[in-house]
Design a protein around this motif. Structure first.
Motif, PDB file in Angstrom:
ATOM      1  N   GLN A   1       0.817  -1.217   0.000  1.00 32.28           N
ATOM      2  CA  GLN A   1       0.000   0.000   0.000  1.00 32.28           C
ATOM      3  C   GLN A   1       0.855   1.274   0.000  1.00 32.28           C
ATOM      4  O   GLN A   1       0.555   2.250   0.679  1.00 32.28           O
ATOM      5  CB  GLN A   1      -0.945  -0.005   1.205  1.00 32.28           C
ATOM      6  CG  GLN A   1      -1.920  -1.173   1.187  1.00 32.28           C
ATOM      7  CD  GLN A   1      -2.897  -1.120   2.346  1.00 32.28           C
ATOM      8  OE1 GLN A   1      -3.511  -0.104   2.592  1.00 32.28           O
ATOM      9  NE2 GLN A   1      -3.045  -2.240   3.041  1.00 32.28           N
TER      10      GLN A   1
ATOM     11  N   LYS B   1       1.591 -13.140  -2.117  1.00 35.80           N
ATOM     12  CA  LYS B   1       2.004 -12.187  -3.145  1.00 35.80           C
ATOM     13  C   LYS B   1       3.440 -11.737  -2.922  1.00 35.80           C
ATOM     14  O   LYS B   1       4.241 -11.694  -3.868  1.00 35.80           O
ATOM     15  CB  LYS B   1       1.062 -10.982  -3.179  1.00 35.80           C
ATOM     16  CG  LYS B   1       1.449  -9.937  -4.219  1.00 35.80           C
ATOM     17  CD  LYS B   1       0.360  -8.916  -4.430  1.00 35.80           C
ATOM     18  CE  LYS B   1       0.172  -8.038  -3.229  1.00 35.80           C
ATOM     19  NZ  LYS B   1      -0.804  -6.949  -3.467  1.00 35.80           N
TER      20      LYS B   1
ATOM     21  N   ASP C   1      -1.070  -9.397  -8.338  1.00 32.91           N
ATOM     22  CA  ASP C   1      -1.435  -8.140  -7.688  1.00 32.91           C
ATOM     23  C   ASP C   1      -2.786  -7.691  -8.227  1.00 32.91           C
ATOM     24  O   ASP C   1      -3.493  -8.451  -8.887  1.00 32.91           O
ATOM     25  CB  ASP C   1      -0.357  -7.073  -7.910  1.00 32.91           C
ATOM     26  CG  ASP C   1      -0.239  -6.661  -9.377  1.00 32.91           C
ATOM     27  OD1 ASP C   1      -0.950  -7.243 -10.237  1.00 32.91           O
ATOM     28  OD2 ASP C   1       0.551  -5.757  -9.672  1.00 32.91           O
ATOM     29  N   THR C   2      -3.167  -6.451  -7.968  1.00 28.09           N
ATOM     30  CA  THR C   2      -4.474  -5.946  -8.405  1.00 28.09           C
ATOM     31  C   THR C   2      -4.651  -6.046  -9.916  1.00 28.09           C
ATOM     32  O   THR C   2      -5.697  -6.478 -10.413  1.00 28.09           O
ATOM     33  CB  THR C   2      -4.652  -4.478  -7.969  1.00 28.09           C
ATOM     34  OG1 THR C   2      -4.530  -4.398  -6.536  1.00 28.09           O
ATOM     35  CG2 THR C   2      -6.020  -3.954  -8.370  1.00 28.09           C
ATOM     36  N   HIS C   3      -3.625  -5.629 -10.670  1.00 27.60           N
ATOM     37  CA  HIS C   3      -3.722  -5.655 -12.133  1.00 27.60           C
ATOM     38  C   HIS C   3      -3.846  -7.083 -12.654  1.00 27.60           C
ATOM     39  O   HIS C   3      -4.695  -7.381 -13.493  1.00 27.60           O
ATOM     40  CB  HIS C   3      -2.494  -4.988 -12.760  1.00 27.60           C
ATOM     41  CG  HIS C   3      -2.383  -3.533 -12.486  1.00 27.60           C
ATOM     42  ND1 HIS C   3      -3.276  -2.605 -12.985  1.00 27.60           N
ATOM     43  CD2 HIS C   3      -1.474  -2.829 -11.748  1.00 27.60           C
ATOM     44  CE1 HIS C   3      -2.912  -1.390 -12.585  1.00 27.60           C
ATOM     45  NE2 HIS C   3      -1.832  -1.505 -11.833  1.00 27.60           N
TER      46      HIS C   3
ATOM     47  N   HIS D   1      -4.769  -9.782 -11.083  1.00 23.46           N
ATOM     48  CA  HIS D   1      -6.038 -10.351 -10.619  1.00 23.46           C
ATOM     49  C   HIS D   1      -7.176  -9.944 -11.554  1.00 23.46           C
ATOM     50  O   HIS D   1      -7.976 -10.785 -11.990  1.00 23.46           O
ATOM     51  CB  HIS D   1      -6.303  -9.863  -9.194  1.00 23.46           C
ATOM     52  CG  HIS D   1      -7.656 -10.195  -8.649  1.00 23.46           C
ATOM     53  ND1 HIS D   1      -8.089 -11.486  -8.437  1.00 23.46           N
ATOM     54  CD2 HIS D   1      -8.689  -9.395  -8.259  1.00 23.46           C
ATOM     55  CE1 HIS D   1      -9.320 -11.469  -7.943  1.00 23.46           C
ATOM     56  NE2 HIS D   1      -9.702 -10.207  -7.831  1.00 23.46           N
ATOM     57  N   ARG D   2      -7.241  -8.659 -11.878  1.00 27.53           N
ATOM     58  CA  ARG D   2      -8.305  -8.158 -12.748  1.00 27.53           C
ATOM     59  C   ARG D   2      -8.212  -8.766 -14.144  1.00 27.53           C
ATOM     60  O   ARG D   2      -9.212  -9.241 -14.705  1.00 27.53           O
ATOM     61  CB  ARG D   2      -8.215  -6.639 -12.830  1.00 27.53           C
ATOM     62  CG  ARG D   2      -9.264  -6.007 -13.749  1.00 27.53           C
ATOM     63  CD  ARG D   2      -9.143  -4.509 -13.827  1.00 27.53           C
ATOM     64  NE  ARG D   2      -7.958  -4.029 -14.511  1.00 27.53           N
ATOM     65  CZ  ARG D   2      -6.894  -3.516 -13.894  1.00 27.53           C
ATOM     66  NH1 ARG D   2      -6.859  -3.396 -12.586  1.00 27.53           N
ATOM     67  NH2 ARG D   2      -5.852  -3.099 -14.597  1.00 27.53           N
TER      68      ARG D   2
ATOM     69  N   THR E   1     -10.636 -13.366  -4.778  1.00 32.21           N
ATOM     70  CA  THR E   1      -9.523 -12.677  -4.129  1.00 32.21           C
ATOM     71  C   THR E   1      -8.246 -12.918  -4.930  1.00 32.21           C
ATOM     72  O   THR E   1      -8.183 -13.824  -5.772  1.00 32.21           O
ATOM     73  CB  THR E   1      -9.304 -13.186  -2.692  1.00 32.21           C
ATOM     74  OG1 THR E   1      -8.890 -14.569  -2.749  1.00 32.21           O
ATOM     75  CG2 THR E   1     -10.580 -13.076  -1.873  1.00 32.21           C
ATOM     76  N   GLU E   2      -7.234 -12.119  -4.649  1.00 30.80           N
ATOM     77  CA  GLU E   2      -5.952 -12.307  -5.329  1.00 30.80           C
ATOM     78  C   GLU E   2      -5.370 -13.677  -5.020  1.00 30.80           C
ATOM     79  O   GLU E   2      -4.769 -14.317  -5.898  1.00 30.80           O
ATOM     80  CB  GLU E   2      -4.987 -11.200  -4.905  1.00 30.80           C
ATOM     81  CG  GLU E   2      -5.387  -9.812  -5.410  1.00 30.80           C
ATOM     82  CD  GLU E   2      -4.457  -8.717  -4.940  1.00 30.80           C
ATOM     83  OE1 GLU E   2      -3.429  -9.036  -4.297  1.00 30.80           O
ATOM     84  OE2 GLU E   2      -4.735  -7.529  -5.209  1.00 30.80           O
TER      85      GLU E   2
ATOM     86  N   THR F   1      -7.166 -16.277  -7.108  1.00 32.70           N
ATOM     87  CA  THR F   1      -6.723 -16.171  -8.494  1.00 32.70           C
ATOM     88  C   THR F   1      -5.335 -16.784  -8.663  1.00 32.70           C
ATOM     89  O   THR F   1      -5.071 -17.507  -9.625  1.00 32.70           O
ATOM     90  CB  THR F   1      -6.712 -14.704  -8.939  1.00 32.70           C
ATOM     91  OG1 THR F   1      -8.054 -14.214  -8.966  1.00 32.70           O
ATOM     92  CG2 THR F   1      -6.110 -14.545 -10.327  1.00 32.70           C
TER      93      THR F   1
ATOM     94  N   LYS G   1      -2.116  -2.557 -17.171  1.00 37.63           N
ATOM     95  CA  LYS G   1      -1.789  -1.133 -17.102  1.00 37.63           C
ATOM     96  C   LYS G   1      -2.060  -0.417 -18.425  1.00 37.63           C
ATOM     97  O   LYS G   1      -2.493   0.729 -18.444  1.00 37.63           O
ATOM     98  CB  LYS G   1      -0.320  -0.955 -16.720  1.00 37.63           C
ATOM     99  CG  LYS G   1       0.007  -1.350 -15.285  1.00 37.63           C
ATOM    100  CD  LYS G   1       1.479  -1.126 -14.997  1.00 37.63           C
ATOM    101  CE  LYS G   1       1.827  -1.434 -13.552  1.00 37.63           C
ATOM    102  NZ  LYS G   1       3.264  -1.217 -13.265  1.00 37.63           N
TER     103      LYS G   1
ATOM    104  N   SER H   1      -8.766  -0.767 -15.299  1.00 36.10           N
ATOM    105  CA  SER H   1      -9.864  -1.034 -14.387  1.00 36.10           C
ATOM    106  C   SER H   1     -11.179  -0.409 -14.851  1.00 36.10           C
ATOM    107  O   SER H   1     -12.196  -1.087 -14.959  1.00 36.10           O
ATOM    108  CB  SER H   1      -9.511  -0.515 -12.987  1.00 36.10           C
ATOM    109  OG  SER H   1     -10.579  -0.713 -12.091  1.00 36.10           O
TER     110      SER H   1
END
Length: 219
Positions: A44, A123, A141-143, A145-146, A158-159, A162, A187, A192
């Motif tokens: 974070q 992670k 990570d977030t990217h 995972h999406r 959740t990550e 995934t 990216k 997103s």
């Protein structure tokens, strides 16, 4: 989820676009301990703030013994730029103690042992395995995972879910490239809020394309 053939097609296209990525990587950090600390600080936190916290810490303490020798309030002050500094200081002290007492101060190079260290989740472990130990691991990570859930590589809420689903689906020959490909795709194109589906070279194999069919307008 995508069929095995569709998965092969997807990663073949990634490799064709970015052929230099799918190779055994050079180690980014010669010192696995410093890599581990950096990953823990990055949670974070923006890259520039993580770097500032890391540099301040390593200028004063760059080993498990040295970090344990710092009072917790001093450690927190040094890493303050990366945020959540009080919690991270506690985690760093616990991790360093476990590393010295259970592993002789050496950072383990397998996921199970890494995730047994305080403050180290899957992670973080996977990032370390991929970029420090040069193993063909996809850190989710977030990217990532999406992208994986949109494409149909995984259906994880959740990550962690995934990551567990993704690992057996990535063909071994694409193991070193997969992380960077999926990350950069998230990216650059599979963003997103505004995924660039019309420009995407994976549009025909994407399981969950949020764009309306060509020729029709979304409501």
């Amino acid at each position: 989820m995508l069929s095995d053939q569709a998965v092969e097609t997807l990663f073949e296209r990634f490799e064709a676009r970015f052929p230099d990525v799918n190779r055994i990587p050079d180690k980014v950090e010669k010192d696995p301990f410093r890599s581990l600390v950096s990953v823990m600080l990055s949670a974070q936190s923006r890259d520039e703030m993580t770097a500032k916290a890391r540099d301040q810490l390593f200028a004063e303490a760059g080993t498990p013994q040295a970090i344990l020798g710092l009072p917790e309030d001093r450690l927190a002050q040094l890493i303050k730029p990366c945020g959540l500094y009080n919690m991270k200081a506690k985690s760093l002290h616990k991790m360093c103690r476990a590393l010295l007492e259970e592993h002789g101060g050496r950072v383990p190079a397998d996921r199970k042992t890494l995730t047994s260290l305080p403050g180290v989740g899957r992670k973080s472990a996977d990032i370390l395995l991929r970029f420090t130990f040069g193993k063909p691991v996809v850190a989710v990570d977030t990217h990532v995972h999406r992208v994986c859930n949109r494409l149909g590589l995984a259906h994880g809420k959740t990550e962690a879910q995934t990551a567990a689903q993704l690992e057996p689906r990535v063909p071994k020959r694409f193991g070193f490239g997969a992380h960077i490909w999926l990350l950069e795709h998230g990216k650059r194109l599979c963003k997103s809020r505004t995924p660039q589906c019309a420009a995407c070279f994976l549009e025909d194999v994407c399981e969950k394309n949020p764009a309306p069919p060509k020729g029709k307008k979304s409501r």
